[in-house]
Design a protein around this motif. Structure first.
Motif, PDB file in Angstrom:
ATOM      1  N   GLY A 233       0.908  -1.098  -0.145  1.00 50.10           N
ATOM      2  CA  GLY A 233      -0.054   0.062   0.051  1.00 50.10           C
ATOM      3  C   GLY A 233       0.985   1.068   0.070  1.00 50.10           C
ATOM      4  N   ASN A 234       0.418   2.198   0.147  1.00 50.69           N
ATOM      5  CA  ASN A 234       1.234   3.555  -0.158  1.00 50.69           C
ATOM      6  C   ASN A 234       1.267   3.993   1.501  1.00 50.69           C
ATOM      7  N   PRO A 235       2.571   3.932   1.920  1.00 53.89           N
ATOM      8  CA  PRO A 235       2.932   4.164   3.538  1.00 53.89           C
ATOM      9  C   PRO A 235       2.569   5.614   3.696  1.00 53.89           C
ATOM     10  N   ASP A 236       2.725   6.467   2.844  1.00 53.49           N
ATOM     11  CA  ASP A 236       2.598   7.861   2.856  1.00 53.49           C
ATOM     12  C   ASP A 236       1.010   8.090   3.012  1.00 53.49           C
ATOM     13  N   GLU A 237       0.247   7.357   2.606  1.00 53.90           N
ATOM     14  CA  GLU A 237      -1.304   7.789   2.685  1.00 53.90           C
ATOM     15  C   GLU A 237      -1.899   6.728   3.850  1.00 53.90           C
ATOM     16  N   ASN A 238      -1.582   5.587   4.253  1.00 54.11           N
ATOM     17  CA  ASN A 238      -2.112   4.898   5.100  1.00 54.11           C
ATOM     18  C   ASN A 238      -1.556   4.710   6.365  1.00 54.11           C
ATOM     19  N   GLY A 239      -0.735   6.011   6.546  1.00 53.35           N
ATOM     20  CA  GLY A 239      -0.086   6.264   7.851  1.00 53.35           C
ATOM     21  C   GLY A 239       0.908   5.437   8.622  1.00 53.35           C
ATOM     22  N   ALA A 240       1.409   4.277   7.580  1.00 55.65           N
ATOM     23  CA  ALA A 240       2.531   3.392   8.005  1.00 55.65           C
ATOM     24  C   ALA A 240       3.625   4.087   8.391  1.00 55.65           C
ATOM     25  N   LYS A 241       4.139   5.018   7.328  1.00 52.79           N
ATOM     26  CA  LYS A 241       5.364   5.624   7.304  1.00 52.79           C
ATOM     27  C   LYS A 241       5.610   6.563   8.415  1.00 52.79           C
ATOM     28  N   VAL A 242       4.387   7.527   8.998  1.00 49.67           N
ATOM     29  CA  VAL A 242       4.287   8.048  10.139  1.00 49.67           C
ATOM     30  C   VAL A 242       4.580   7.283  11.330  1.00 49.67           C
ATOM     31  N   ALA A 243       3.871   6.026  11.308  1.00 50.82           N
ATOM     32  CA  ALA A 243       3.736   5.408  12.424  1.00 50.82           C
ATOM     33  C   ALA A 243       4.912   4.313  12.572  1.00 50.82           C
ATOM     34  N   GLY A 244       6.107   4.426  11.542  1.00 54.09           N
ATOM     35  CA  GLY A 244       7.126   3.551  11.611  1.00 54.09           C
ATOM     36  C   GLY A 244       7.006   2.034  11.336  1.00 54.09           C
ATOM     37  N   ILE A 245       5.715   1.802  10.486  1.00 55.37           N
ATOM     38  CA  ILE A 245       5.550   0.418  10.352  1.00 55.37           C
ATOM     39  C   ILE A 245       6.182  -0.132   9.030  1.00 55.37           C
ATOM     40  N   ASP A 246       6.867  -1.255   8.918  1.00 60.11           N
ATOM     41  CA  ASP A 246       7.300  -1.795   7.811  1.00 60.11           C
ATOM     42  C   ASP A 246       6.431  -2.631   6.912  1.00 60.11           C
ATOM     43  N   LEU A 247       5.847  -2.223   6.103  1.00 62.14           N
ATOM     44  CA  LEU A 247       4.718  -3.053   5.328  1.00 62.14           C
ATOM     45  C   LEU A 247       5.058  -4.426   4.886  1.00 62.14           C
ATOM     46  N   LYS A 248       6.380  -4.421   4.510  1.00 65.02           N
ATOM     47  CA  LYS A 248       7.026  -5.855   4.100  1.00 65.02           C
ATOM     48  C   LYS A 248       6.942  -6.689   5.261  1.00 65.02           C
ATOM     49  N   ASN A 249       6.885  -6.238   6.581  1.00 61.83           N
ATOM     50  CA  ASN A 249       7.013  -7.136   7.639  1.00 61.83           C
ATOM     51  C   ASN A 249       6.239  -6.549   8.791  1.00 61.83           C
ATOM     52  N   PRO A 250       4.706  -6.450   8.677  1.00 65.22           N
ATOM     53  CA  PRO A 250       3.963  -5.802   9.679  1.00 65.22           C
ATOM     54  C   PRO A 250       4.065  -6.735  10.816  1.00 65.22           C
ATOM     55  N   PRO A 251       3.976  -5.941  12.101  1.00 60.70           N
ATOM     56  CA  PRO A 251       4.034  -6.751  13.477  1.00 60.70           C
ATOM     57  C   PRO A 251       2.706  -7.293  13.774  1.00 60.70           C
ATOM     58  N   ALA A 252       2.747  -8.372  14.450  1.00 60.81           N
ATOM     59  CA  ALA A 252       1.539  -9.192  14.932  1.00 60.81           C
ATOM     60  C   ALA A 252       0.773  -8.238  16.061  1.00 60.81           C
ATOM     61  N   ALA A 253      -0.471  -8.275  16.091  1.00 56.24           N
ATOM     62  CA  ALA A 253      -1.447  -7.700  16.845  1.00 56.24           C
ATOM     63  C   ALA A 253      -0.977  -8.291  18.467  1.00 56.24           C
ATOM     64  N   ILE A 254      -0.957  -7.336  19.584  1.00 58.22           N
ATOM     65  CA  ILE A 254      -0.875  -7.768  21.004  1.00 58.22           C
ATOM     66  C   ILE A 254      -2.066  -7.926  21.632  1.00 58.22           C
TER      67      ILE A 254
END
Length: 186
Positions: free
Chosen positions: A41-62
């Motif tokens: 997805g677009n990390p600039d649009e979906n908030g991943a970049k600002v939240a520091g999420i690696d879309l290629k290796n997203p973390p599991a939910a706690i």
């Protein structure tokens, strides 16, 4: 008090702006493909970049919950707490919101939460205390968006819990049910 606010702001900027592990620019990536846990997805649009999420290796939910929305073509939203970690004087929390429903247009976190503000609260049931999110360290729920079925990422910070508190209940909005017994970082 002013010094503490400046220190919290600086800590959040450092923690949140420098956390991105994205190696390249996914600007042209297909926003609807998803395989083996990897989300393009677009990390600039979906908030991943600002939240520091690696879309290629997203973390599991706690911790997670699914809430009924039934508003503006969003039927349900899965709310996942991906990270809750100590950082100096606060706990940083990162969330993934994934809506299901009808339509192909992008939905913001605000719409995925049923047109409710992103105002998470941790509740210490043992000591009967609420830990409200820090407004200045919370992402804007109207900025990050993605098509239904794809995740939107948002973040916030909370004050540190009292010593000895090992779990709290979490409410993401004032209308959402509690996610019970979320483990506190040690």
């Amino acid at each position: 008090m002013r010094t503490r606010a400046i220190a919290l702001g600086a800590a959040a900027v450092l923690a949140l702006s420098g956390c991105s592990m994205l190696g390249g620019d996914d600007e042209g990536a297909d926003a609807t493909s998803q395989t083996s846990g990897v989300v393009t997805g677009n990390p600039d649009e979906n908030g991943a970049k600002v939240a520091g999420i690696d879309l290629k290796n997203p973390p599991a939910a706690i911790a997670e919950a699914t809430v009924q929305i039934n508003n503006d073509s969003v039927d349900t939203t899965k709310i996942e707490l991906l990270e809750l970690r100590r950082d100096d004087n606060v706990m940083l929390a990162t969330f993934r919101l994934t809506g299901e429903g009808r339509g192909t247009e992008n939905k913001s976190a605000f719409k995925l939460l049923g047109w409710s503000s992103f105002e998470p609260v941790l509740i210490d049931m043992k000591n009967l205390e609420k830990y409200r999110h820090v407004d200045d360290l919370t992402s804007d729920a109207t900025e990050a968006s993605a098509p239904l079925g794809q995740p939107v990422y948002v973040f916030t910070a909370f004050p540190l819990p009292r010593e000895g508190v090992t779990a709290m209940d979490l409410r993401v909005t004032s209308e959402s049910p509690a996610i019970e017994d979320v483990p506190m970082p040690q």
